[in-house]
Design an enzyme around this catalytic site. Structure first.
Site, PDB file in Angstrom:
ATOM      1  N   GLU A 231       3.981   4.612   4.147  1.00  0.00           N
ATOM      2  CA  GLU A 231       3.412   4.160   2.515  1.00  0.00           C
ATOM      3  C   GLU A 231       2.383   4.971   2.293  1.00  0.00           C
ATOM      4  OE1 GLU A 231       5.318   2.043   1.522  1.00  0.00           O
ATOM      5  OE2 GLU A 231       6.179   1.056   3.087  1.00  0.00           O
TER       6      GLU A 231
ATOM      7  N   CYS B  65      -3.814   2.181  -3.363  1.00  0.00           N
ATOM      8  CA  CYS B  65      -2.693   3.286  -3.254  1.00  0.00           C
ATOM      9  C   CYS B  65      -1.757   2.975  -4.738  1.00  0.00           C
ATOM     10  CB  CYS B  65      -1.776   3.170  -2.297  1.00  0.00           C
ATOM     11  SG  CYS B  65      -1.084   1.723  -1.705  1.00  0.00           S
TER      12      CYS B  65
END
Length: 481
Positions: A225, A259
């Site tokens: 990720e 993110c």
């Protein structure tokens, strides 16, 4: 010199402990390779209890690590999704663990096909510093649901949260079921080299490549990720007030240290000035002051603060227009590590702020003439982890969906796709690989074992040698056409 020796000694001790825990978890898994549904549910309930019992302590620890982290943000972005993720998993786990029936061709009848979902074994999780609770708990929920043992390496940049999380997990779970590992970067590097049955890493693309390289030595499957530059595309006709309000929320949350935060905005050229004004107004509504406002989070450490200031210095030196949104005109340059939301206009591709993932409250605005020019701009760059489109026309929404690619996407919102329990979360290309959350998390950490079963009657004998019989010719005629 003495400090370096002490750190090396401590790291060596932590690495040895990590290896010991790994061996113990492997042994425990061999002794109980398929925990019952009841065991899994009880473990999830215990996790929920310990998180709820310690939520105030966790909020305080996260706040200390950031020097100022909004406790409401931590509740909304860390505690709430952790608890909701457990609740959703408990509600659906009965159906997830059931073997799924699959089609059997008439050529192979009578028989049955099923997929069984079995635990993989020992799962490793490497946690970043920006959401240290949720990005530890989210993978743990999925790993537990699938019946695995789990080792979690916390970030060295959140020492208070890491230490507390280790304490509360150890108070609730045996070490051979869930173990929390702390330590510096060398401990994390060694952690990634262990032969896990699955390894999940959340962090930067550059470090993700190193993690994948280390895992490849053991053929360990990985879920990465990562991040990248997630664009927010403003259409020519969307009300700017709507778009600005939602973009500001997503960019200011955790001071942009997310993110999936909007990394930059693509805005019609004739709407840029009005958009900038709306951003200023919406930010001031949410954060009328910054310095002593606990709602506005600080940058995690000096290293990240200096990196962000360097982006602004570089953009300014290369001709960008810098608009600092500081509603109360406060002095923030005396150790607060708070950076106001800062717009960067008239950018050029050679600016660092347009090359690297920003991960902070800096928002470049890139102008475009036609919508397809903006789409081409996105497609000329690595696939982002998230893409945000603002526009209420359904046909243009569908056009953007079909013409672009990204890990996930929101239409007329930001970040919220991550909070959907029944949507997979993950990147594509440089923004990552693999998915988790909800059922996809259960599947990621499960071995999907294909089982073909037949009983006494053997239809397969009709294709056994010797070949060239009438039965063979009939089968070929029926099934090769």
């Amino acid at each position: 010199m003495v400090a370096t020796v002490v750190q090396l000694t401590e790291s060596n001790s932590q690495i040895q402990q990590t290896h010991r825990v790994f061996e113990n978890q492997k042994k425990a898994f061999r002794n109980n390779p398929k925990p019952s549904l009841t065991e899994r549910k009880e473990n999830l309930k215990r996790l929920k209890r310990v998180l709820l019992a310690n939520q105030d302590r966790l909020l305080e620890a996260i706040d200390r690590d950031f020097s100022c982290r909004s406790k409401d943000e931590s509740l909304v972005a860390e505690v709430m999704p952790s608890i909701q993720g457990i609740n959703y998993t408990l509600k659906n786990l009965d159906s997830w663990v059931k073997p799924s029936k699959r089609h059997v061709s008439v050529l192979f009848q009578p028989a049955s096909n099923k997929v069984y979902y079995q635990p993989k074994g020992v799962v490793g999780v490497i946690v970043p510093w920006n959401y240290p609770l949720y990005l530890a708990v989210g993978p743990l929920i999925a790993s537990m649901a699938a019946g695995n043992r789990t080792m979690i390496k916390m970030s060295e940049f959140t020492p208070h949260t890491s230490s507390l999380f280790k304490e509360i997990i150890e108070s609730m779970f045996p070490e051979d079921l869930v173990a929390v590992i702390t330590g510096e970067a060398d401990v994390a590097a060694d952690f990634s080299r262990l032969p896990f049955d699955h390894l999940l890493f959340t962090g930067s693309t550059s470090v993700g490549k190193l993690v994948m390289k280390a895992a490849a030595e053991n053929l360990t499957p990985v879920t990465l990720e990562l991040g990248g530059k997630s664009p927010a595309l403003v259409s020519p006709d969307v009300p700017l007030e709507d778009a600005a309000q939602r973009i500001v929320f997503g960019k200011a949350l955790n001071a942009g240290q997310t993110c999936v935060a909007p990394d930059y905005v693509l805005c019609p050229a004739d709407r840029v000035p009005a958009f900038a004004e709306e951003v200023r107004a919406k930010f001031a509504e949410m954060y009328p002051s910054l310095r002593d406002n606990d709602d506005y989070t600080a940058i995690i450490n000096e290293r990240q603060y200096d990196r962000l200031q360097g982006y602004l210095d570089d953009a300014r030196a290369k001709g960008a227009d810098i608009i600092e949104v500081n509603p109360a005109n406060e002095n923030l340059k005396d150790g607060t590590r708070k950076i106001p939301l800062t717009l960067v206009l008239n950018t050029t591709p050679d600016m660092k702020v347009m090359q690297d993932e920003i991960f902070g409250p800096i928002l470049p605005v890139v102008s475009y003439d036609q919508l397809d020019d903006a789409i081409q701009y996105i497609n000329d760059r690595p696939h982002p982890l998230a893409l945000y489109y603002f526009g209420y026309g359904k046909s243009l929404q569908q056009h953007v969906i079909e013409a672009t690619n990204s890990g996930g996407m929101c239409i007329n919102d930001v970040l919220m796709h991550v909070a959907q329990d029944d949507l997979p979360f993950g990147g594509i290309g440089e923004s990552g690989m693999g998915h988790y959350h909800g059922k996809e998390g259960f599947l990621t950490f499960s071995h999907q074992r294909a089982i073909f079963a037949k009983q006494k009657f053997n239809s397969g004998k009709f294709v056994y040698p010797p070949h060239g019989t009438a039965a063979h010719r009939m089968i070929y005629k029926l099934f090769i056409r």
